[in-house]
Design an enzyme around this catalytic site. Structure first.
Site, PDB file in Angstrom:
ATOM      1  N   GLY A  11       0.837  -1.199   0.000  1.00  0.00           N
ATOM      2  CA  GLY A  11       0.000   0.000   0.000  1.00  0.00           C
ATOM      3  C   GLY A  11       0.870   1.246   0.000  1.00  0.00           C
ATOM      4  N   ASP A 142       0.912   1.787   9.233  1.00  0.00           N
ATOM      5  CA  ASP A 142       0.477   1.047  10.431  1.00  0.00           C
ATOM      6  C   ASP A 142       1.530   0.999  11.536  1.00  0.00           C
ATOM      7  OD1 ASP A 142      -1.817   0.585   9.040  1.00  0.00           O
ATOM      8  OD2 ASP A 142      -1.447  -1.533   8.643  1.00  0.00           O
TER       9      ASP A 142
HETATM   10  O1  F6P Z   1      -1.184  -2.220   5.501  1.00  0.00           O
HETATM   11  C1  F6P Z   1      -1.524  -0.899   5.450  1.00  0.00           C
HETATM   12  C2  F6P Z   1      -3.008  -0.708   5.295  1.00  0.00           C
HETATM   13  O2  F6P Z   1      -3.171   0.672   5.330  1.00  0.00           O
HETATM   14  C3  F6P Z   1      -3.876  -1.420   6.325  1.00  0.00           C
HETATM   15  O3  F6P Z   1      -4.022  -0.719   7.532  1.00  0.00           O
HETATM   16  C4  F6P Z   1      -5.165  -1.546   5.566  1.00  0.00           C
HETATM   17  O4  F6P Z   1      -5.955  -2.611   6.038  1.00  0.00           O
HETATM   18  C5  F6P Z   1      -4.711  -1.802   4.168  1.00  0.00           C
HETATM   19  O5  F6P Z   1      -3.475  -1.162   4.040  1.00  0.00           O
HETATM   20  C6  F6P Z   1      -5.690  -1.312   3.123  1.00  0.00           C
HETATM   21  O6  F6P Z   1      -5.251  -1.680   1.871  1.00  0.00           O
HETATM   22  P1  F6P Z   1      -5.974  -1.279   0.497  1.00  0.00           P
HETATM   23  O7  F6P Z   1      -5.355  -0.007   0.023  1.00  0.00           O
HETATM   24  O8  F6P Z   1      -5.690  -2.379  -0.433  1.00  0.00           O
HETATM   25  O9  F6P Z   1      -7.423  -1.080   0.773  1.00  0.00           O
END
Ligand code: F6P
Length: 363
Positions: A11, A142
């Protein structure tokens, strides 16, 4: 010339561009190093034709203040278990790391600097074990990597969440409402905890401390008198109730995790079913926490991580991750860094201090 390939994986996160700029700026002080970027993690290298870009000082000028990543990213796909179509049409997952390392070498790359969270660093370690010189840079809003005091992007996420929280406090107060604000944090409640302390929440619910609904209700009711009062709750997306009530999940997320979201609505329903009289409203902050300009602290650590990563490459210290420990920038073996997850310690100083401030964790 020696060639470095930079990739941003997982991410996105405020500060990624500052890391890229730090690498390029430091490399440009050497005569014999060239920096390249791979688009969307290592996909740009794996695809035919490749999607790679030469990164020079001009390309990275001023990007440290911008959010996202100029290289793009993905949290889908994993070269360690890559779906490959078989001659009979069936799909088999294969480990493409040996192929990936051969490809890096055949394209003339001497070093990879891989910027990413635990998933991306597992790929870094696999490439390193396959003989590729790799340096890792830890990234995630996170803050769940154990060997660094902070990952860049975390402070920005906390600032964004706190700004929103402050706004919810005034409207909660005006309407005598219970406001539930959901923040990111699938396994670790760092964003929720920092935001709860910064914003002055009454209740903070995190994955590390499963909550007892009755305790949450008790705390809310203690703040109301004849229907007047208000409560602000911060809940991490991965929080769960003690009785096993699961977090709302929204389906598959790619590499290794299920997509989370909507736990604030689950909590809201639970409270209503348990007889809460007060009006409840829910807010999911979602990706606002991931986007936008990094705060100064994140720009600083991201920029220094970039410079340090380049310096590790110059020193030939591979298989290492740059980290911030006790106010100093250093490095640790990637293998060590990914072996231990950074959970909030329920008995740690921060949680105890939050309790000292009157914040309930529903435990
Ligand atoms: O791992 C980082 C994070 O921000 C998590 O807290 C969250 O669940 C995830 O990425 C969300 O990912 P995406 O952008 O795929 O929705």
């Amino acid at each position: 010339m020696k060639k470095i390939l930079v990739a941003t994986g997982g991410g996105d996160c405020p500060g990624l561009n500052a890391v890229i700029r730090g690498i390029v700026k430091r490399a440009s002080q050497e005569k014999d190093w060239e920096v390249w970027g791979s688009y969307e993690a290592l996909n740009g290298l794996m695809e035919e034709p490749t999607r790679l870009i030469r990164l020079d000082e001009k390309t990275v000028s001023g990007i440290h203040v911008t959010g996202g990543t100029i290289l793009g990213t993905t949290n889908k796909g994993n070269p360690m278990s890559f779906p490959e179509k078989q001659p009979d049409g069936s799909i088999r997952t294969v480990n493409r790391i040996p192929w990936l390392v051969d490809r890096l070498k055949s394209k003339g790359f001497d070093v990879v600097i891989n910027i990413g969270g635990d998933g991306s660093q597992a790929i870094s370690q696999a490439m390193f074990e396959q003989g590729m010189p790799v340096v890792g840079v830890p990234k995630t809003i996170d803050n769940d990597l154990s060997s660094t005091d902070f990952t860049f992007g975390f402070q920005t996420a906390v600032q964004t969440a706190t700004d929103s929280f402050d706004r919810l406090v005034t409207t909660a107060n005006s309407h005598h409402r219970v406001m539930i604000m959901e923040v990111m944090g699938r396994n670790a409640g760092w964003i929720a905890l920092y935001t709860a302390i910064a914003g002055g929440a009454e209740i903070c619910l995190i994955p590390e401390i499963p909550y007892d609904l009755n305790k949450v209700l008790e705390k809310i009711r203690s703040r109301y008198n004849n229907g007047r009062g208000f409560v602000n709750i911060v809940i991490a997306e991965g929080a769960t109730a003690k009785d096993g009530t699961v977090t709302a999940t929204l389906g598959e997320l790619g590499r290794h995790a299920v997509r989370l979201g909507g736990v604030c609505f689950t909590l809201s329903e639970q409270l209503k079913e348990a007889g809460l009289e007060a009006d409840v409203r829910e807010t999911v902050l979602g990706h606002t926490q991931r986007g936008g300009t990094p705060v100064a602290f994140d720009r600083v650590i991201a920029s220094v991580f970039g410079v340090k990563a380049m310096e590790l490459a110059l020193e030939g210290k591979f298989g290492h991750l740059v980290v911030l420990q006790n106010n100093d920038f250093t490095s640790v073996p990637i293998k060590e860094a990914i072996s231990d997850y950074n959970f909030v310690n329920p008995k740690g100083t921060l949680v105890q201090a939050a309790k000292g401030l009157g914040i309930s964790f529903g435990d």
